[in-house]
Design a protein around this motif. Structure first.
Motif, PDB file in Angstrom:
ATOM      1  N   GLU A   1       0.824  -1.211   0.000  1.00  0.00           N
ATOM      2  CA  GLU A   1       0.000   0.000   0.000  1.00  0.00           C
ATOM      3  C   GLU A   1       0.853   1.254   0.000  1.00  0.00           C
ATOM      4  OE1 GLU A   1      -3.915   1.727   2.400  1.00  0.00           O
ATOM      5  OE2 GLU A   1      -3.175  -0.311   2.751  1.00  0.00           O
ATOM      6  N   LEU A   2       2.018   1.193   0.664  1.00  0.00           N
ATOM      7  CA  LEU A   2       2.910   2.359   0.656  1.00  0.00           C
ATOM      8  C   LEU A   2       3.454   2.625  -0.742  1.00  0.00           C
ATOM      9  CD1 LEU A   2       4.899   1.834   3.983  1.00  0.00           C
ATOM     10  CD2 LEU A   2       3.207   3.610   3.493  1.00  0.00           C
ATOM     11  N   LEU A   3       3.587   1.570  -1.567  1.00  0.00           N
ATOM     12  CA  LEU A   3       4.086   1.747  -2.931  1.00  0.00           C
ATOM     13  C   LEU A   3       3.052   2.409  -3.839  1.00  0.00           C
ATOM     14  CD1 LEU A   3       5.978  -1.634  -3.523  1.00  0.00           C
ATOM     15  CD2 LEU A   3       6.963   0.651  -3.183  1.00  0.00           C
ATOM     16  N   GLU A   4       1.827   2.599  -3.341  1.00  0.00           N
ATOM     17  CA  GLU A   4       0.782   3.248  -4.130  1.00  0.00           C
ATOM     18  C   GLU A   4       0.489   4.666  -3.664  1.00  0.00           C
ATOM     19  OE1 GLU A   4      -2.567   0.713  -3.922  1.00  0.00           O
ATOM     20  OE2 GLU A   4      -1.605  -0.986  -4.943  1.00  0.00           O
ATOM     21  N   LEU A   5       1.311   5.210  -2.766  1.00  0.00           N
ATOM     22  CA  LEU A   5       1.083   6.577  -2.298  1.00  0.00           C
ATOM     23  C   LEU A   5       1.169   7.550  -3.471  1.00  0.00           C
ATOM     24  CD1 LEU A   5       3.102   6.620   1.047  1.00  0.00           C
ATOM     25  CD2 LEU A   5       0.621   6.654   0.782  1.00  0.00           C
ATOM     26  N   PRO A   6       0.217   8.473  -3.598  1.00  0.00           N
ATOM     27  CA  PRO A   6       0.232   9.408  -4.742  1.00  0.00           C
ATOM     28  C   PRO A   6       1.251  10.532  -4.539  1.00  0.00           C
ATOM     29  CG  PRO A   6      -1.641   9.879  -3.323  1.00  0.00           C
ATOM     30  CD  PRO A   6      -0.994   8.655  -2.758  1.00  0.00           C
ATOM     31  N   GLY A   7       1.676  11.096  -5.630  1.00  0.00           N
ATOM     32  CA  GLY A   7       2.544  12.272  -5.591  1.00  0.00           C
ATOM     33  C   GLY A   7       3.988  11.990  -5.277  1.00  0.00           C
ATOM     34  N   LEU A   8       4.410  10.738  -5.319  1.00  0.00           N
ATOM     35  CA  LEU A   8       5.788  10.392  -4.997  1.00  0.00           C
ATOM     36  C   LEU A   8       6.383   9.562  -6.129  1.00  0.00           C
ATOM     37  CD1 LEU A   8       5.338   9.247  -1.292  1.00  0.00           C
ATOM     38  CD2 LEU A   8       6.242  11.450  -2.069  1.00  0.00           C
ATOM     39  N   THR A   9       7.708   9.638  -6.221  1.00  0.00           N
ATOM     40  CA  THR A   9       8.401   8.789  -7.181  1.00  0.00           C
ATOM     41  C   THR A   9       8.492   7.369  -6.623  1.00  0.00           C
ATOM     42  OG1 THR A   9      10.576   9.227  -6.268  1.00  0.00           O
ATOM     43  CG2 THR A   9       9.768  10.766  -7.939  1.00  0.00           C
TER      44      THR A   9
END
Length: 745
Positions: free
Chosen positions: A192-200
């Motif tokens: 789920e952390l790998l799907e955080l928006p606005g980040l590379t």
């Protein structure tokens, strides 16, 4: 070593006390009962197998206890959220100044206020200006995956466990099916952390790797509570005992003895002989205590080559046990022979106990360790063996005198274990003395009349006992040498054989080193005699001390035969590495050839931690300005000499090599060189660990000088066979590359 020695002496007591046990109860597991056994008394016997099985079953029913803290992860998340809110306010305040902070600088300055302690993550959040949406998303993800029953991955799965709420102390049962492994909880969190928006992608991975460490187990194993519960369950189970009533059949004829019957028979033996056995054990334990103290104090004075006090004590006690066991076995045979009405040629009641070898222990100890210690061991066995043989024909006090005489002859009659014939010589003395003592005992045991046949047969048995004692000692000696790493004189003389593989290879591939080793052995032997060290050990150590030069014979001056010096083409550090290598390589070759550890210690210690002076100075001369030469590259690894023999080899090695480099050695030059080498070695603290004194160093030094004078004595000139005057001896001056090894030593 002390514990093993005490255990061995206790074994002596057991062997002595076991003499005369009740025959009809003396069965072991697996034996067939020869006649039915009926219990004369009522008794019970513990059944350890059934008792342990029931207790293990009760303990297995106790489930493991875990402490449950449901708010553990919640507190950590709240602390993280509060920290980020605070850091965002601080960051915004600093950005409004004239010098806004750089994210990396801000992270380093406020790292202590960040619970995760990760500077790179804090810098990332600062670059994102501590985005409230990002923080809120992180908190929500953590809250979704950190609740519930979480347990560490290394906890074994069980059907059920007991949980105890840390805050209230409430206990409740918990099925393992409702528990999540910590790694299973972290997997969805990372996804789920790998799907955080606005980040590379890299930023998401960085955040995931740091954040997942915040989640920990909410269930913590309480080992103490679990163990206490299981122990309480075990303690609640009473011992399981087999009950026997008076007159009850314990075992019938031809029944195979199992563990249960063996325990019952052991209990009957203890009850049948309790008064005698208790008194016997008390007396024996008192004697063993006195014997232990005496043997330990005696071994403290022993200084045998390569044998520590602990090893000497263990060898002594084991040898004593073997001696007692041999006599116990001999008594069994004597009992069998005593039941024969008339043995051919031995009619008249001979004393069979005198055929038992009783001089093994003192003879082995005297030859391998110390003559005085051998006598002490032999006399120590006297009361034990006299007690064991009491009641046998010729036993008791008379047998004790017989054992004492054999101990005196075996220990004081042996000189040094220089040859196998030493055993034959001592054996002849033993036979003579034992025949005399046994004949006297046979005469005194009569009714006043001389029974010639009894005396003659007993004397023959005593002679047989002497022969058997020497034969058994011949078997025990090499075994004890190997087990206890004792280097006897016979073993050293075997190594002195010039046909030994290592010495033969040294003579062929490194003849100069071979000659140096043999000359040095003469020098070191005389030095050892001067201070009472072991001259034979020093001599053999000198033979093998430089076998490591076989790895590169031509790199050493004595083997170059006037040819070019290969060190002229090498860097000083490389030359030093090759020279130093001969010590470790020598130990490798020696161990592979089965050379004893005492000789290997002389190989490692004859250079100690000294430096290769010639190459060190050469490296300093060739070093560029401002460059520091690493002295450790030019120093032997050691260790320093640990024994006087090793110290003697160090002094003799350096002295012989240095004097060999002289073109015209005289007393003055030899004395000057030997004294300088000795002073250098002492000043370099090379002899601090070997126990040698300064007065002994002085005696060693003078012995080396005298021996070298004899080795390098002058001869008369033969007209027509002398070289022209002024001819220069090949090889150069002392300190030249051809003589670098002498200078280093």
């Amino acid at each position: 070593m002390l514990g093993a020695s005490v255990a061995a002496l206790a074994a002596c007591a057991w062997i002595v006390a076991s003499t005369g046990s009740v025959p009809n109860l003396d069965y072991s597991v697996g034996d067939l009962v020869r006649a039915e056994i009926v219990s004369p008394v009522s008794f019970s016997v513990l059944d350890p197998e059934r008792t342990e099985a029931r207790r293990a079953e009760a303990a297995g029913r106790i489930v493991p206890v875990f402490d449950y803290d449901p708010d553990r992860n919640t507190r950590a998340i709240e602390q993280l959220e509060a920290s980020l809110v605070h850091l965002r306010a601080v960051y915004e305040a600093e950005r409004s100044t004239e010098n806004p902070p750089v994210p990396e600088t801000f992270a380093e300055a406020h790292l202590e206020e960040f619970p995760l302690g990760n500077a790179s993550l804090l810098a990332l959040l600062a670059r994102r200006s501590f985005d409230p949406a990002l923080i809120e998303a992180l908190v929500q993800v953590l809250e979704r995956h950190s609740s519930g029953f979480l347990i560490a991955d290394d906890v074994a799965a069980v059907p059920e466990l007991e949980a105890r709420v840390a805050a209230t102390g409430e206990h409740f049962a918990l099925s393992f099916r409702t528990v999540r492994r910590l790694s299973f909880a972290k997997g969805p969190l990372r996804a789920e952390l790998l799907e955080l928006p606005g980040l590379t992608v890299a930023e998401r991975r960085q955040i995931g790797a740091a954040i997942e460490g915040l989640i920990s187990s909410t269930l913590t194993f309480d080992g103490a509570a679990t163990a206490a519960g299981r122990q309480a369950a075990r303690d609640a189970i009473a011992e399981v005992r087999d009950e026997y009533q008076a007159g009850q059949l314990v075992a019938y004829r031809n029944q195979r003895v199992d563990d249960r019957i063996a325990r019952a028979l052991e209990e009957l033996r203890s009850r049948a002989t309790t008064p005698n056995r208790v008194a016997k054990w008390c007396a024996l334990l008192t004697a063993i205590l006195v014997i232990s103290i005496g043997l330990m104090r005696t071994t403290e004075e022993v200084r045998s080559s390569g044998l520590s006090r602990g090893r000497a004590a263990l060898l002594v006690t084991l040898t004593l046990v073997c001696q007692v066991a041999v006599v116990r076995f001999g008594l069994q045979i004597a009992e069998g022979l005593g039941n024969i009405p008339s043995a051919p040629g031995l009619y008249g009641g001979p004393f069979y106990v005198y055929a038992i070898p009783v001089a093994v222990a003192p003879l082995v100890i005297a030859l391998l360790v110390d003559r005085t210690l051998g006598l002490v061991v032999g006399l120590t066995a006297v009361p034990l063996l006299a007690l064991m043989t009491a009641g046998y024909p010729g036993g008791g006090l008379a047998f004790g005198v017989y054992v004492a005489a054999a101990a005196v002859v075996a220990s004081r009659g042996s000189i040094r274990y220089h040859s196998r014939f030493e055993l034959v010589r001592v054996g002849l003395l033993l036979c003579v003395v034992q025949v005399a003592i046994s004949a006297a005992a046979a005469v005194l045991a009569g009714d006043g009349t001389l029974d010639g046949r009894r005396v003659a047969s007993t004397a023959c048995l005593a002679a047989l006992g002497g022969v058997l004692g020497v034969a058994l000692s011949a078997i025990v000696l090499p075994v004890a040498e190997r087990l206890f790493h004792i280097v006897s004189d016979v073993r050293l003389l075997e190594l002195a054989n010039a046909d030994h593989d290592l010495l033969r290879e040294l003579a062929i591939d490194a003849p100069g080193t071979h000659q140096h080793s043999y000359v040095m052995s003469s020098v070191a032997t005389e030095a050892a005699k001067a201070i009472g060290a072991n001259p034979l050990l020093v001599r053999i150590g000198a033979f093998f001390h430089d076998v490591g030069k076989l790895h590169a014979p031509d790199m050493f001056a004595e083997n170059q035969r006037g040819g070019p010096n290969p060190h002229d083409l090498l860097e000083p550090a490389e030359s030093a590495r090759i020279i130093i290598r001969h010590v470790s390589y020598g130990v490798e070759r020696a161990r592979a050839a089965g050379i004893p550890p005492q000789i290997c210690e002389l190989i490692t210690g004859h250079h100690g931690t000294r430096t290769l002076h010639f190459f060190l100075e050469k490296a300093k001369r060739e070093a560029t300005e401002g460059t520091t030469v690493d002295e450790t590259q030019f120093r032997y690894p050691g260790p320093k000499p640990q024994t006087k023999e090793s110290a003697i080899l160090m002094l003799a090695d350096g002295a012989e090599a240095a004097v060999r480099s002289l073109d015209h050695p005289t007393r003055e030059t030899i004395e000057a060189i030997v004294h300088k080498i000795a002073d250098t070695v002492v000043g370099d603290h090379q002899l601090d660990e070997c126990g040698i004194t300064l007065s002994e160093v002085a005696r060693v030094r003078e012995a080396i000088v005298e021996t070298l004078l004899h080795v390098h004595h002058r001869r008369v000139k033969y007209p027509g066979f002398n070289p022209p005057s002024g001819t220069e001896v090949a090889g150069g001056e002392v300190g030249s590359p051809r003589r670098f090894e002498a200078a280093d030593r």
